[in-house]
Design a protein around this motif. Structure first.
Motif, PDB file in Angstrom:
ATOM      1  N   VAL A 536       0.830  -1.210   0.000  1.00  0.00           N
ATOM      2  CA  VAL A 536       0.000   0.000   0.000  1.00  0.00           C
ATOM      3  C   VAL A 536       0.865   1.261   0.000  1.00  0.00           C
ATOM      4  O   VAL A 536       1.956   1.281   0.554  1.00  0.00           O
ATOM      5  CB  VAL A 536      -0.929   0.027   1.241  1.00  0.00           C
ATOM      6  CG1 VAL A 536      -1.995  -1.036   1.131  1.00  0.00           C
ATOM      7  CG2 VAL A 536      -0.128  -0.165   2.523  1.00  0.00           C
ATOM      8  N   HIS A 673     -11.899   3.620   5.336  1.00  0.00           N
ATOM      9  CA  HIS A 673     -11.630   2.177   5.447  1.00  0.00           C
ATOM     10  C   HIS A 673     -10.182   1.880   5.060  1.00  0.00           C
ATOM     11  O   HIS A 673      -9.465   1.180   5.791  1.00  0.00           O
ATOM     12  CB  HIS A 673     -12.594   1.406   4.544  1.00  0.00           C
ATOM     13  CG  HIS A 673     -12.294  -0.061   4.441  1.00  0.00           C
ATOM     14  ND1 HIS A 673     -12.710  -0.976   5.383  1.00  0.00           N
ATOM     15  CD2 HIS A 673     -11.599  -0.768   3.494  1.00  0.00           C
ATOM     16  CE1 HIS A 673     -12.285  -2.185   5.037  1.00  0.00           C
ATOM     17  NE2 HIS A 673     -11.614  -2.092   3.897  1.00  0.00           N
ATOM     18  N   ASP A 674      -9.741   2.412   3.920  1.00  0.00           N
ATOM     19  CA  ASP A 674      -8.361   2.187   3.472  1.00  0.00           C
ATOM     20  C   ASP A 674      -7.355   2.802   4.450  1.00  0.00           C
ATOM     21  O   ASP A 674      -6.306   2.216   4.730  1.00  0.00           O
ATOM     22  CB  ASP A 674      -8.155   2.777   2.077  1.00  0.00           C
ATOM     23  CG  ASP A 674      -8.916   2.014   1.003  1.00  0.00           C
ATOM     24  OD1 ASP A 674      -9.314   0.866   1.276  1.00  0.00           O
ATOM     25  OD2 ASP A 674      -9.116   2.571  -0.091  1.00  0.00           O
ATOM     26  N   SER A 675      -7.679   3.991   4.950  1.00  0.00           N
ATOM     27  CA  SER A 675      -6.800   4.654   5.907  1.00  0.00           C
ATOM     28  C   SER A 675      -6.678   3.845   7.197  1.00  0.00           C
ATOM     29  O   SER A 675      -5.589   3.708   7.768  1.00  0.00           O
ATOM     30  CB  SER A 675      -7.321   6.061   6.212  1.00  0.00           C
ATOM     31  OG  SER A 675      -6.510   6.721   7.159  1.00  0.00           O
TER      32      SER A 675
END
Length: 711
Positions: A536, A673-675
């Protein structure tokens, strides 16, 4: 009498010796210092012996006991400085010493070592393979360019055979240190100019002449990053007794360049991965600021109480306990500093709620208003939009940008949401309570109308600070030269705080430096841990773009991390006890071992198991001082800023990493959500990179998807 110097390779071998062998080393070194050079040559007890067929004629061995010998580089130029380079089993000592050659780097002027025999054996075969290769890794760099960076003829011949970075990595343990680092930087795409500035230039003596001085004493003096020169018996005894602690505030050349620069024209930012010495650089910057001016008051600050305690301890070590200097430094967390400002200027002490109490208040708001959002969503909106931008009216919130939030809110919905914020703050006022970030907002307001409290501010672990906390720090010191010295690593961001420093009046343009060499963990631990984050992207420290671990390397090598799954929690804990007992049997002090887990529930069970096995154990949350004996137990969050020779990470299961309650559902906010997932990865990355020599990661049941597979 001879002077003793110790190479880093000695510390690596010494730290893993069993206690009786360490005692033998101390006895031999003490005797070594008491003899004159002629007496040393004739002494029968130490058995200072030449090494037959040695590539370096200065190689000698000395007797530690019947089974161990020390390897020493002896001067042949009339000086009296002897370099202890290794402690090896008797049968292996002569073979190890015979293959090594110590030379002076033509560019950095530092002493470096190579396995000359292995390089000579490998190079011819690789030359044949290289002739058939489509491309070579260093083909675009001329011999002249490489020689200017310190690459000598033998290494240059080997370099011309290297096809790719994998092959370079296979060579690394054979190559001279400075030359290896130059090649690593070039392989990562850095220009020769950048490499000269960041690797060669910071190590080359200012008064270096056109040709290197081959004197062993001079070369040792030029190699302070890898060699420790001992001046007397007391210093020798101290450093041999506590070698691990001795390196906590040791400054390497790449760090010295940023820590001891006379002055900066404004805020400066230092970034780098774990173990690159950011905290050490910050501590030395404090020392520089204090000694440069007798009246300077410095605020040294960080995120957590544990980190502040560590900074306080290490600063005292660096300043040799000088109470006059220490009295001019305030070492505290940003929240504690803000609390003090509000208490002093408002005349009353604020009462912030803790995290659990704040969650309960948001749950109460959701229930009372019946709004279509969860308490988690409202808390994040309050923290990441309202407090981040210091929004204080519904009009300001209605038109605010919501960067980082993946859900859209129309004006009417924003008005509805603002009602929840008003209710939340109303409940706080009725309870005569507040939050830590609201205390920071109030402190920033008060500082805006009063004189700055400090002349300089030094910030460590800056990646976890919220914009409200940055506003406090901006108000603590007047803008100008050397106002803010900031260190941090966005890859260790374990709290939900992102910031644009420029938007807060903290511009580091032209004053940003990156440290890329890890001086703590082995390359094996580093490479495995980096795999946790590699899938990521990571935003940079100032919120202006992306950050990368490209070029982030360790020059240390050791055992690969150990990963293992178990059928039950009991089996995992039993294996932990066995592993810790094994580390202790190797002579590692209990306080040099760290055990961590995501939650205290598992840690408490580990505590009981270790204590039942008669292993001394303490909890980091109880703030044990450096003199307190015991294996350190801590949550993953509490491991931030700590380091240990050996680390065991427990309970890395699919249910805890990531922990569902800490991750916003995709349906609620995809960006958040990704964070949240990245923050969970960073937490595991932080825990694993606390290890210096040995890392063991375990789980029971299903393993976390974050755990890289060993290759």
């Amino acid at each position: 009498m001879p002077q003793l110097a110790f190479a880093n390779s000695f510390w690596e071998s010494y730290d893993v010796l069993e206690k009786p062998v360490k005692a033998g080393v101390r006895k031999a070194m003490k005797k070594f210092q008491l003899l004159t050079v002629p007496e040393l040559q004739a002494d029968k007890g130490l058995h200072l012996e030449s090494v037959q067929n040695a590539q370096d004629t200065r190689m000698r061995t000395i007797r530690i006991n019947d089974f161990w010998r020390g390897v020493v580089l002896a001067p042949n130029d009339g000086s009296d400085v002897f370099l202890l380079v290794n402690v090896v089993r008797h049968d292996d000592a002569y073979s190890w010493a015979a293959k090594r050659l110590y030379t002076t780097n033509s560019a950095t002027r530092a002493l470096e070592v190579r396995n000359v025999v292995a390089i000579e054996q490998l190079t011819p075969a690789l030359e044949k393979a290289a002739a058939a290769a489509d491309s070579l890794l260093f083909a675009k760099y001329s011999d002249t360019v490489l020689r200017e960076l310190g690459i000598d003829d033998q290494v240059l011949r080997a370099v011309r055979t290297i096809v790719d970075k994998v092959q370079l990595q296979a060579f690394e343990t054979l190559l001279p240190e400075d030359q290896c680092e130059v090649l690593q930087y070039l392989a990562e795409g850095f220009s020769p100019e950048d490499v000269y500035r960041d690797v060669v230039g910071v190590r080359r003596p200012v008064d270096a002449g056109p040709d290197p001085d081959e004197s062993l004493a001079v070369a040792i003096a030029n190699t302070s990053s890898r060699i420790t020169l001992v001046t007397g018996p007391e210093e020798l005894a101290d450093i041999l007794e506590k070698p691990f602690a001795a390196w906590r505030v040791f400054l390497h050349p790449s760090q010295r360049r940023v820590a001891y620069r006379t002055s900066y024209g404004g805020p400066v930012q230092i970034t780098g991965g774990p173990g690159t010495g950011k905290t050490v650089a910050a501590l030395h910057r404090v020392k520089h600021l204090l000694t440069r001016s007798p009246d300077t008051r410095v605020l040294l600050t960080t995120y957590t109480n544990a980190l502040a305690a560590s900074l306080r301890e290490n600063l005292s070590l660096l300043l040799d306990g000088d109470e006059v200097l220490l009295s001019r430094v305030d070492v505290t967390t940003v929240n504690a500093y803000a609390h003090g400002v509000v208490t002093r200027l408002d005349g009353k002490s604020p009462s912030p709620v803790n995290d659990r109490e704040e969650r309960q208040l948001w749950q109460r708001v959701v229930k009372q208003l019946g709004l279509p959002w969860s308490e988690q969503f409202l808390a994040q909106e309050y923290r990441n939009v309202v407090l981040t931008q210091d929004l204080r009216t519904p009009d300001a919130y209605r038109t605010a940008l919501r960067r980082g939030r993946g859900s859209t809110l129309a004006s009417a919905r924003r008005d509805e949401l603002w009602s929840s914020i008003e209710l939340f703050e109303s409940i706080l006022r009725n309870q005569k309570a507040t939050t830590h970030l609201k205390v920071c907002a109030r402190a920033a307001d008060l500082l805006a109308g009063s004189a700055p409290t400090h002349d300089r501010v030094v910030v460590d672990e800056a990646q976890d600070l919220h914009p409200a906390q940055w506003r406090v720090l901006r108000g603590a010191v007047a803008p100008g030269s050397d106002d803010l010295f900031i260190t941090g690593d966005p890859h260790q961001r374990i709290y939900d705080s992102k910031v644009s420093l420029k938007s807060l009046g903290i511009s580091v343009a032209g004053r940003t430096y990156r440290l890329r060499i890890n001086y703590r963990s082995t390359e094996e631990i580093l490479a495995w841990s980096t795999g946790i984050l590699s899938p990521v992207p990571v935003d940079d420290l100032g919120g202006e773009g992306g950050d990368s671990l490209a070029g982030y390397r360790s020059l240390l090598h050791g055992r690969r991390p150990h990963t293992s799954g178990y059928g039950s929690e009991q089996a995992e804990l039993a294996a932990l006890v066995e592993r810790v007992e094994g580390w202790l049997a190797q002579g590692i002090r209990p306080s040099e071992i760290g055990v961590c887990a995501r939650f205290n529930v598992l840690l408490d069970k580990a505590y009981d198991k270790l204590a039942a096995a008669k292993v001394p154990v303490v909890r980091v949350r109880d703030n044990p001082g450096p003199a307190v004996n015991g294996v350190r137990l801590a949550t993953m969050h509490a491991m931030k800023g700590l380091e240990f020779r050996c680390v065991a990470v427990l309970g890395v299961t699919a249910g805890t990493m990531p922990f569902a309650r800490e991750v916003t559902p995709v349906s609620v906010d995809a960006l958040q959500h990704d964070s949240d997932l990245l923050r969970e990865r960073c937490l595991l990355f932080v825990a694993c990179t606390r290890a210096r020599e040995a890392l063991a990661v375990s789980w029971n049941g299903a393993v976390s998807s974050f755990v890289p597979q060993l290759k």
